[in-house]
Design a protein around this motif. Structure first.
Motif, PDB file in Angstrom:
ATOM      1  N   ILE A  33       0.837  -1.205   0.000  1.00  0.00           N
ATOM      2  CA  ILE A  33       0.000   0.000   0.000  1.00  0.00           C
ATOM      3  C   ILE A  33       0.870   1.251   0.000  1.00  0.00           C
ATOM      4  O   ILE A  33       0.622   2.195  -0.756  1.00  0.00           O
ATOM      5  N   THR A  34       1.907   1.260   0.827  1.00  0.00           N
ATOM      6  CA  THR A  34       2.812   2.412   0.915  1.00  0.00           C
ATOM      7  C   THR A  34       3.521   2.626  -0.421  1.00  0.00           C
ATOM      8  O   THR A  34       3.629   3.763  -0.902  1.00  0.00           O
ATOM      9  N   TRP A  35       4.011   1.535  -1.029  1.00  0.00           N
ATOM     10  CA  TRP A  35       4.661   1.673  -2.334  1.00  0.00           C
ATOM     11  C   TRP A  35       3.702   2.245  -3.359  1.00  0.00           C
ATOM     12  O   TRP A  35       4.076   3.115  -4.150  1.00  0.00           O
ATOM     13  N   GLU A  36       2.450   1.776  -3.366  1.00  0.00           N
ATOM     14  CA  GLU A  36       1.479   2.223  -4.365  1.00  0.00           C
ATOM     15  C   GLU A  36       1.110   3.697  -4.217  1.00  0.00           C
ATOM     16  O   GLU A  36       0.695   4.320  -5.183  1.00  0.00           O
ATOM     17  N   LYS A  37       1.263   4.238  -3.047  1.00  0.00           N
ATOM     18  CA  LYS A  37       0.939   5.649  -2.813  1.00  0.00           C
ATOM     19  C   LYS A  37       2.128   6.573  -3.070  1.00  0.00           C
ATOM     20  O   LYS A  37       1.963   7.784  -3.144  1.00  0.00           O
ATOM     21  N   SER A  38       3.310   6.002  -3.223  1.00  0.00           N
ATOM     22  CA  SER A  38       4.531   6.786  -3.342  1.00  0.00           C
ATOM     23  C   SER A  38       4.777   7.261  -4.771  1.00  0.00           C
ATOM     24  O   SER A  38       4.574   6.509  -5.725  1.00  0.00           O
ATOM     25  N   THR A  39       5.252   8.483  -4.898  1.00  0.00           N
ATOM     26  CA  THR A  39       5.649   9.000  -6.213  1.00  0.00           C
ATOM     27  C   THR A  39       7.147   8.791  -6.441  1.00  0.00           C
ATOM     28  O   THR A  39       7.679   9.201  -7.471  1.00  0.00           O
ATOM     29  N   ASP A  40       7.826   8.141  -5.496  1.00  0.00           N
ATOM     30  CA  ASP A  40       9.245   7.812  -5.637  1.00  0.00           C
ATOM     31  C   ASP A  40       9.392   6.513  -6.430  1.00  0.00           C
ATOM     32  O   ASP A  40       8.477   5.686  -6.460  1.00  0.00           O
ATOM     33  N   PRO A  41      10.561   6.316  -7.030  1.00  0.00           N
ATOM     34  CA  PRO A  41      10.797   5.035  -7.700  1.00  0.00           C
ATOM     35  C   PRO A  41      10.796   3.893  -6.679  1.00  0.00           C
ATOM     36  O   PRO A  41      11.221   4.067  -5.532  1.00  0.00           O
ATOM     37  N   LEU A  42      10.323   2.729  -7.110  1.00  0.00           N
ATOM     38  CA  LEU A  42      10.376   1.550  -6.253  1.00  0.00           C
ATOM     39  C   LEU A  42      11.837   1.154  -6.066  1.00  0.00           C
ATOM     40  O   LEU A  42      12.673   1.438  -6.930  1.00  0.00           O
ATOM     41  N   PRO A  43      12.141   0.480  -4.961  1.00  0.00           N
ATOM     42  CA  PRO A  43      13.514  -0.006  -4.788  1.00  0.00           C
ATOM     43  C   PRO A  43      13.918  -0.882  -5.985  1.00  0.00           C
ATOM     44  O   PRO A  43      13.107  -1.614  -6.550  1.00  0.00           O
ATOM     45  N   ARG A  44      15.180  -0.806  -6.358  1.00  0.00           N
ATOM     46  CA  ARG A  44      15.679  -1.513  -7.541  1.00  0.00           C
ATOM     47  C   ARG A  44      15.407  -3.020  -7.475  1.00  0.00           C
ATOM     48  O   ARG A  44      15.027  -3.638  -8.462  1.00  0.00           O
ATOM     49  N   LEU A  45      15.600  -3.628  -6.315  1.00  0.00           N
ATOM     50  CA  LEU A  45      15.356  -5.066  -6.186  1.00  0.00           C
ATOM     51  C   LEU A  45      13.888  -5.412  -6.402  1.00  0.00           C
ATOM     52  O   LEU A  45      13.569  -6.467  -6.962  1.00  0.00           O
TER      53      LEU A  45
END
Length: 75
Positions: A33-45
């Motif tokens: 959920i936190t990743w989906e709300k973020s406008t930052d790139p996802l971690p590379r892994l």
């Protein structure tokens, strides 16, 4: 991939938040959920894992995360 693009990726590839959580080995759905709300790139892994899930269908099978059985300490 930006976090906000994960929702579209997830739906396009037939994952719910919970099945994606299990496929990635993430313990908490809140992380997805936190990743989906973020406008930052996802971690590379995470991005690499998504590419693998997209290109290797045999890795899509999801099983529940296993935890070690609890054993009381002796004595």
């Amino acid at each position: 991939m930006l976090g906000t693009e994960l929702v579209e990726w997830r739906k396009r590839n037939g994952f719910t938040q919970d099945t994606l959580r299990m496929a990635l080995g993430v313990k908490s759905r809140q992380t997805i959920i936190t990743w989906e709300k973020s406008t930052d790139p996802l971690p590379r892994l995470v991005q690499l894992a998504l590419v693998a899930l997209e290109n290797f269908p045999e890795e899509r099978k999801v099983t529940a995360l296993r935890t070690a059985p609890w054993h009381p300490m002796p004595g």
